[in-house]
Each structure stands twice: as structure tokens, then as C-alpha cells.
Design a protein around this motif. Structure first.
Motif, PDB file in Angstrom:
ATOM      1  N   LYS A  76       0.848  -1.186   0.000  1.00  0.00           N
ATOM      2  CA  LYS A  76       0.000   0.000   0.000  1.00  0.00           C
ATOM      3  C   LYS A  76       0.887   1.241   0.000  1.00  0.00           C
ATOM      4  O   LYS A  76       1.835   1.328   0.782  1.00  0.00           O
ATOM      5  CB  LYS A  76      -0.911   0.019   1.235  1.00  0.00           C
ATOM      6  N   ALA A  77       0.577   2.173  -0.862  1.00  0.00           N
ATOM      7  CA  ALA A  77       1.265   3.464  -0.859  1.00  0.00           C
ATOM      8  C   ALA A  77       0.437   4.440  -0.035  1.00  0.00           C
ATOM      9  O   ALA A  77      -0.768   4.587  -0.269  1.00  0.00           O
ATOM     10  CB  ALA A  77       1.445   3.992  -2.280  1.00  0.00           C
ATOM     11  N   VAL A  78       1.077   5.093   0.934  1.00  0.00           N
ATOM     12  CA  VAL A  78       0.367   6.028   1.821  1.00  0.00           C
ATOM     13  C   VAL A  78       1.053   7.388   1.742  1.00  0.00           C
ATOM     14  O   VAL A  78       2.226   7.519   2.092  1.00  0.00           O
ATOM     15  CB  VAL A  78       0.351   5.524   3.281  1.00  0.00           C
ATOM     16  N   ASP A 109       4.281  -3.857   4.764  1.00  0.00           N
ATOM     17  CA  ASP A 109       3.468  -3.792   3.545  1.00  0.00           C
ATOM     18  C   ASP A 109       3.249  -2.361   3.066  1.00  0.00           C
ATOM     19  O   ASP A 109       2.517  -2.149   2.088  1.00  0.00           O
ATOM     20  CB  ASP A 109       2.098  -4.450   3.783  1.00  0.00           C
ATOM     21  N   LEU A 110       3.844  -1.386   3.724  1.00  0.00           N
ATOM     22  CA  LEU A 110       3.564   0.015   3.421  1.00  0.00           C
ATOM     23  C   LEU A 110       4.750   0.709   2.767  1.00  0.00           C
ATOM     24  O   LEU A 110       5.898   0.505   3.162  1.00  0.00           O
ATOM     25  CB  LEU A 110       3.190   0.771   4.700  1.00  0.00           C
ATOM     26  N   ASP A 111       4.445   1.520   1.767  1.00  0.00           N
ATOM     27  CA  ASP A 111       5.401   2.459   1.179  1.00  0.00           C
ATOM     28  C   ASP A 111       4.928   3.859   1.549  1.00  0.00           C
ATOM     29  O   ASP A 111       3.849   4.286   1.111  1.00  0.00           O
ATOM     30  CB  ASP A 111       5.466   2.310  -0.348  1.00  0.00           C
ATOM     31  N   ILE A 112       5.713   4.561   2.349  1.00  0.00           N
ATOM     32  CA  ILE A 112       5.303   5.871   2.856  1.00  0.00           C
ATOM     33  C   ILE A 112       5.871   6.972   1.958  1.00  0.00           C
ATOM     34  O   ILE A 112       7.070   7.011   1.679  1.00  0.00           O
ATOM     35  CB  ILE A 112       5.774   6.079   4.309  1.00  0.00           C
ATOM     36  N   ALA A 129       9.166   1.967   5.850  1.00  0.00           N
ATOM     37  CA  ALA A 129       9.880   2.201   4.594  1.00  0.00           C
ATOM     38  C   ALA A 129       9.408   3.522   3.986  1.00  0.00           C
ATOM     39  O   ALA A 129       8.286   3.605   3.470  1.00  0.00           O
ATOM     40  CB  ALA A 129       9.626   1.051   3.617  1.00  0.00           C
ATOM     41  N   VAL A 130      10.244   4.541   4.094  1.00  0.00           N
ATOM     42  CA  VAL A 130       9.912   5.851   3.516  1.00  0.00           C
ATOM     43  C   VAL A 130      10.392   5.849   2.072  1.00  0.00           C
ATOM     44  O   VAL A 130      11.581   5.941   1.796  1.00  0.00           O
ATOM     45  CB  VAL A 130      10.559   6.995   4.318  1.00  0.00           C
ATOM     46  N   GLU A 161       3.027  -2.591  -8.857  1.00  0.00           N
ATOM     47  CA  GLU A 161       3.968  -2.492  -7.741  1.00  0.00           C
ATOM     48  C   GLU A 161       3.252  -2.238  -6.428  1.00  0.00           C
ATOM     49  O   GLU A 161       3.743  -2.614  -5.356  1.00  0.00           O
ATOM     50  CB  GLU A 161       4.975  -1.379  -8.026  1.00  0.00           C
ATOM     51  N   ILE A 162       2.119  -1.559  -6.488  1.00  0.00           N
ATOM     52  CA  ILE A 162       1.293  -1.307  -5.296  1.00  0.00           C
ATOM     53  C   ILE A 162      -0.152  -1.674  -5.625  1.00  0.00           C
ATOM     54  O   ILE A 162      -0.579  -1.597  -6.783  1.00  0.00           O
ATOM     55  CB  ILE A 162       1.372   0.175  -4.835  1.00  0.00           C
ATOM     56  N   GLY A 163      -0.888  -2.085  -4.617  1.00  0.00           N
ATOM     57  CA  GLY A 163      -2.263  -2.505  -4.827  1.00  0.00           C
ATOM     58  C   GLY A 163      -3.291  -1.490  -4.381  1.00  0.00           C
ATOM     59  O   GLY A 163      -4.451  -1.536  -4.816  1.00  0.00           O
TER      60      GLY A 163
END
Length: 289
Positions: A76-78, A109-112, A129-130, A161-163
């Protein structure tokens, strides 16, 4: 008991701090007026864009479109919008808690995507993970910056790459009311209440379109994502200055209370010193007599 010199020194220090908090409050007040006016001017467009996309989705029903279904990736991209500076009460921590305390999310599971240095510091400290950090965009938000970030995320989403893509920001209601908000950008969510209203015939379409459903969504959803990011940036800037103005006002009031308390302690210590000196003089005079 503290000496008169210590009390006087501390009082002078608090007075200096109070002057700084007063100045910061005035600066934040001026910035808030500009940021609020800007957010209010642009809010109509973003609200209309949101309503338009929801209206289209309600009318077409279920269609197979990549922007409407989660991707295969679990990542997930946040996008997290915070400030570059502190001294704004709970403004920054309230936004980051939406991510760090989410009950169903795992940090691996996160891409910040941090917009603001304070958010980056928090996530790095907590082991997230920033993926990217842009500190300048929150200082003076422009639509082009939001469009560039949107295009980058949409490309990652299309590539698998992200859902999912989320946006965490502080919504601005008024000067004293700021609401931390977590919004899913992709896959697009249909407003359930609006969908029920549409289905019952209580609402009418705000627009009609002749292009195919897929073609219309291909054109609108990138603009929809960009507009929500830009609108969130505008509201966050207004919320930041409102929060800082409140924090500095509270700090100024607290300093005033501390100064009053120190003044009372100083007067008591001074009175005690005078009483002691008089006692010593009288005792000395009696001894001589």
C-alpha cells in the motif's frame, strides 16, 4: 525555597519565552488567514470532482476497470502530509497515528510518501519504509507538484507495484477544528450514502457523458487523484497554521500564569527577607541596650 535571585532569573526567562510565543502566534494568524482563503477558494473544484467521479460510478454500476479493483500486490502506498516544523500541538502526531496505529496494516506492507519532514522523522524512527520525502511541497503547494506525485503513484499502481493508494492529512473545518483524515484514493470507493440516494431516486446526476465508461474514467480518475492530493495539501497548510496559532496562544497563557506565580513567590521571598533583616536589627538593638 528558591532564592530571590533564582526566582528573578526564571521570571526573566519565562518573559522572554512569552515574547517569542506571542510573535509566533501573530505570524501563524497571518499565515492562517491566507491559507484558509486559498483552501476555501479551491474547495469547490475538488468537491465537484469528487462528486462527479462518484456520480459516474453510481450510474454505470460495476465495471471492470483497473482503477476500481485492488491490484495483485499487497503493498500500500500512503501519502502522509505533515509539517516541516513542530510547535503545532498534536497536528503532526495525530496524522502519523492514522498510519502507525491502523489495526489492519503491517509496516512491512507500506510504502510511505512523506510530504513534510516531521512525518519522515516519525516513520524512520518507527522502522517504516519511507519511499520518498518532499519537504518543499508543503511550504507552498502548487497543482503541478500534486500532479507529478499523482502520475508517479498511478504508474506504480498500473505496473502492479502497489495494490492500493491512501492519503493521510488533516482536514480543515474552522480555526479551532482540524480533523485527521485517512482517505483511500485507489481503488476508487463509491460513497455508499450517495449510492443509496441515487438508487432511491432522491438525487439527480450532476453531469451526463457520452464517452464510454472506461474512457471517461481513464480521463477523470487521474485528475480526481491529483485534485484530492492538492486539496489535502491546501487544507493541511491551513490546519497546520491553525494548530500552531492555538498552541502558541496556550503557551502564552501558560507563561502568563507562571509569571504571576513567580511574581507572588518573589514578593513573598522579598517580604521574608525584609522581615528577617528587621528582626536582626531589633535583636541587635536590644542586645546593645
Amino acid at each position: 525555597m528558591a532564592s530571590m535571585r533564582d526566582i528573578k532569573r526564571r521570571k526573566s526567562s519565562i518573559q522572554g519565552t512569552q515574547q517569542i510565543t506571542k510573535a509566533m502566534k501573530l505570524v501563524s494568524t497571518v499565515k492562517l488567514q491566507r491559507a484558509r482563503a486559498s483552501a476555501e477558494r479551491s474547495k469547490g473544484y475538488f468537491t465537484c470532482m469528487y462528486d462527479t467521479v462518484n456520480n459516474i460510478l453510481q450510474r454505470v454500476g460495476h465495471i471492470d476497470h483497473p482503477y476500481l479493483t485492488p491490484g495483485e500486490s499487497r503493498r500500500k502506498a500512503v501519502i502522509v502530509i505533515t509539517s516541516n516544523r513542530g510547535l503545532a500541538g498534536g497536528y503532526n502526531s495525530n496524522v502519523t497515528k492514522l498510519v502507525t496505529r491502523h489495526p489492519q496494516w503491517k509496516k512491512e506492507d507500506l510504502d510511505i510518501y512523506c510530504l513534510g519532514n516531521k512525518g519522515r522523522e516519525t516513520f524512520v524512527r518507527n522502522g517504516y519504509a519511507v519511499k520518498e520525502c518532499d519537504n518543499d511541497i508543503v511550504e507552498s503547494p502548487v497543482y503541478a507538484d500534486a500532479a507529478a506525485l499523482s502520475a508517479k503513484l498511478l504508474e506504480s499502481f498500473a505496473a502492479g507495484e502497489i495494490g492500493e493508494i491512501y492519503l493521510a492529512y488533516t482536514g480543515f473545518k474552522n480555526t479551532v477544528s482540524h480533523v485527521p483524515t485517512l482517505l483511500r484514493l485507489l481503488p476508487v470507493e463509491v460513497d455508499a450514502a450517495a449510492a443509496e440516494s441515487e438508487g432511491s431516486g432522491e438525487a439527480t446526476a450532476i453531469m451526463n457523458f457520452e464517452a464510454e465508461d472506461t474512457e471517461a474514467l481513464d480521463l477523470l480518475i487521474p485528475k480526481y487523484v491529483t485534485s484530492l492530493i492538492y486539496g489535502a495539501l491546501r487544507e493541511s497548510v491551513a490546519s497546520e497554521n491553525g494548530a500552531r496559532m492555538q498552541a502558541m496562544d496556550n503557551a502564552t497563557s501558560n507563561a502568563e500564569e507562571i509569571i504571576s506565580d513567580l511574581t507572588l513567590k518573589y514578593n513573598r521571598a522579598r517580604q521574608g527577607s525584609i522581615t528577617q533583616e528587621l528582626t536582626e536589627i531589633i535583636a541587635g538593638a536590644e542586645a546593645l541596650g
